[in-house]
Design a protein around this motif. Structure first.
Motif, PDB file in Angstrom:
ATOM      1  N   ASP A 237    -102.456  31.532  35.204  1.00 25.41           N
ATOM      2  CA  ASP A 237    -102.615  30.194  35.776  1.00 25.41           C
ATOM      3  C   ASP A 237    -101.513  29.258  35.283  1.00 25.41           C
ATOM      4  OD1 ASP A 237    -104.914  30.888  37.165  1.00 25.41           O
ATOM      5  OD2 ASP A 237    -106.266  30.178  35.584  1.00 25.41           O
ATOM      6  N   ARG A 238    -101.218  29.347  33.989  1.00 23.17           N
ATOM      7  CA  ARG A 238    -100.187  28.499  33.403  1.00 23.17           C
ATOM      8  C   ARG A 238     -98.814  28.814  33.997  1.00 23.17           C
ATOM      9  NH1 ARG A 238     -98.482  29.092  27.362  1.00 23.17           N
ATOM     10  NH2 ARG A 238     -96.527  28.008  27.543  1.00 23.17           N
ATOM     11  N   LEU A 239     -98.528  30.118  34.179  1.00 27.09           N
ATOM     12  CA  LEU A 239     -97.265  30.518  34.794  1.00 27.09           C
ATOM     13  C   LEU A 239     -97.145  29.952  36.209  1.00 27.09           C
ATOM     14  CD1 LEU A 239     -97.078  34.275  33.714  1.00 27.09           C
ATOM     15  CD2 LEU A 239     -95.505  32.470  33.023  1.00 27.09           C
ATOM     16  N   THR A 240     -98.222  30.053  36.968  1.00 21.67           N
ATOM     17  CA  THR A 240     -98.224  29.563  38.342  1.00 21.67           C
ATOM     18  C   THR A 240     -98.038  28.043  38.382  1.00 21.67           C
ATOM     19  OG1 THR A 240     -99.695  31.378  38.966  1.00 21.67           O
ATOM     20  CG2 THR A 240     -99.539  29.542  40.509  1.00 21.67           C
TER      21      THR A 240
ATOM     22  N   LYS B 235    -105.353  52.873  40.548  1.00 19.72           N
ATOM     23  CA  LYS B 235    -106.137  53.228  41.722  1.00 19.72           C
ATOM     24  C   LYS B 235    -106.668  52.026  42.481  1.00 19.72           C
ATOM     25  CE  LYS B 235    -107.397  57.655  39.862  1.00 19.72           C
ATOM     26  NZ  LYS B 235    -108.266  58.769  39.964  1.00 19.72           N
ATOM     27  N   ALA B 236    -106.938  50.917  41.770  1.00 17.49           N
ATOM     28  CA  ALA B 236    -107.500  49.745  42.437  1.00 17.49           C
ATOM     29  C   ALA B 236    -106.893  48.476  41.841  1.00 17.49           C
ATOM     30  CB  ALA B 236    -109.018  49.720  42.252  1.00 17.49           C
ATOM     31  N   LYS B 237    -106.787  47.446  42.681  1.00 18.16           N
ATOM     32  CA  LYS B 237    -106.267  46.168  42.203  1.00 18.16           C
ATOM     33  C   LYS B 237    -107.270  45.551  41.237  1.00 18.16           C
ATOM     34  CE  LYS B 237    -104.389  41.830  43.416  1.00 18.16           C
ATOM     35  NZ  LYS B 237    -104.369  40.624  44.013  1.00 18.16           N
ATOM     36  N   ARG B 238    -106.726  44.938  40.169  1.00 14.16           N
ATOM     37  CA  ARG B 238    -107.607  44.296  39.202  1.00 14.16           C
ATOM     38  C   ARG B 238    -106.878  43.116  38.583  1.00 14.16           C
ATOM     39  NH1 ARG B 238    -106.510  45.701  33.913  1.00 14.16           N
ATOM     40  NH2 ARG B 238    -104.775  47.111  33.668  1.00 14.16           N
ATOM     41  N   GLU B 239    -107.646  42.203  38.009  1.00 13.79           N
ATOM     42  CA  GLU B 239    -107.070  41.053  37.303  1.00 13.79           C
ATOM     43  C   GLU B 239    -106.648  41.492  35.909  1.00 13.79           C
ATOM     44  OE1 GLU B 239    -106.555  37.765  38.037  1.00 13.79           O
ATOM     45  OE2 GLU B 239    -107.062  38.202  40.123  1.00 13.79           O
ATOM     46  N   LEU B 240    -105.485  41.036  35.483  1.00 13.56           N
ATOM     47  CA  LEU B 240    -105.018  41.344  34.137  1.00 13.56           C
ATOM     48  C   LEU B 240    -105.573  40.316  33.154  1.00 13.56           C
ATOM     49  CD1 LEU B 240    -101.238  42.191  34.681  1.00 13.56           C
ATOM     50  CD2 LEU B 240    -103.163  43.753  34.584  1.00 13.56           C
ATOM     51  N   THR B 241    -105.855  40.781  31.950  1.00 18.69           N
ATOM     52  CA  THR B 241    -106.257  39.858  30.892  1.00 18.69           C
ATOM     53  C   THR B 241    -105.016  39.158  30.361  1.00 18.69           C
ATOM     54  OG1 THR B 241    -105.971  41.484  29.136  1.00 18.69           O
ATOM     55  CG2 THR B 241    -108.138  41.414  30.215  1.00 18.69           C
ATOM     56  N   ASP B 242    -105.204  38.128  29.546  1.00 23.78           N
ATOM     57  CA  ASP B 242    -104.065  37.426  28.957  1.00 23.78           C
ATOM     58  C   ASP B 242    -103.204  38.372  28.126  1.00 23.78           C
ATOM     59  OD1 ASP B 242    -104.449  34.975  30.093  1.00 23.78           O
ATOM     60  OD2 ASP B 242    -105.317  34.031  28.322  1.00 23.78           O
ATOM     61  N   ASP B 243    -103.835  39.283  27.391  1.00 26.20           N
ATOM     62  CA  ASP B 243    -103.080  40.237  26.576  1.00 26.20           C
ATOM     63  C   ASP B 243    -102.213  41.141  27.446  1.00 26.20           C
ATOM     64  OD1 ASP B 243    -104.113  39.212  24.231  1.00 26.20           O
ATOM     65  OD2 ASP B 243    -105.744  40.688  24.116  1.00 26.20           O
ATOM     66  N   GLU B 244    -102.763  41.581  28.579  1.00 25.42           N
ATOM     67  CA  GLU B 244    -101.999  42.435  29.486  1.00 25.42           C
ATOM     68  C   GLU B 244    -100.853  41.660  30.137  1.00 25.42           C
ATOM     69  OE1 GLU B 244    -105.409  45.595  30.969  1.00 25.42           O
ATOM     70  OE2 GLU B 244    -105.454  43.552  31.771  1.00 25.42           O
TER      71      GLU B 244
END
Length: 151
Positions: free
Chosen positions: A6-9, A42-51
């Motif tokens: 969110d901060r990057l965006t 295999k599937a789209k997912r949201e990344l955590t802050d660490d990722e």
């Protein structure tokens, strides 16, 4: 959505409104890399802050390596651009440890695990990386572990 993403965006939108081309293009590239990481697998997912931090660290490392390569090839203008992009990405990464702090953390991790020899380099690196928690590049950590293990 992760707060770092969110901060990057939000920062990219601000840079776009301010007509800051370097920051805009760098953050677009970073968000594209995050998006690519989200759809990997295999599937789209949201990344955590660490990722997201891992992705940004890789991108910053690419910029440093490219800047070095351009500088070695005598292309100072491209090297300066890569360095500037790396500095934009560094704003979002955790502060890097000093050599003294790195030495202290690695020695603590090695002592806690009882690692002493060359055969234990892999587990020692895993423990050291966990202790450092992304606050130093892997190459610096590996060099310190090797030095302390006497390799």
């Amino acid at each position: 959505m992760s707060t770092l993403k969110d901060r990057l965006t939000a920062d990219m939108r601000s840079a776009l409104k301010a007509r800051d081309e370097l920051t805009t293009s760098t953050l677009r590239m970073a968000l594209a890399a995050v998006g690519t990481a989200e759809v990997a697998g295999k599937a789209k997912r949201e990344l955590t802050d660490d990722e997201v931090l891992v992705v940004l660290t890789k991108e910053a490392k690419k910029r440093r390596e490219a800047a070095t390569a351009f500088a070695d090839a005598g292309r100072a203008e491209q090297a300066a651009k890569e360095t500037a992009e790396g500095e934009v990405l560094d704003r979002y990464l955790p502060k890097q440890l000093s050599d003294a702090e790195l030495t202290e953390l690695v020695s603590g991790a090695l002592a806690a695990g009882g690692f002493t020899g060359k055969a234990q380099m892999g587990p020692a690196m895993k423990a050291a990386q966990a202790a450092v928690a992304g606050q130093a590049e892997g190459g610096r950590v590996a060099a310190e572990v090797r030095r302390q293990l006497g390799l």
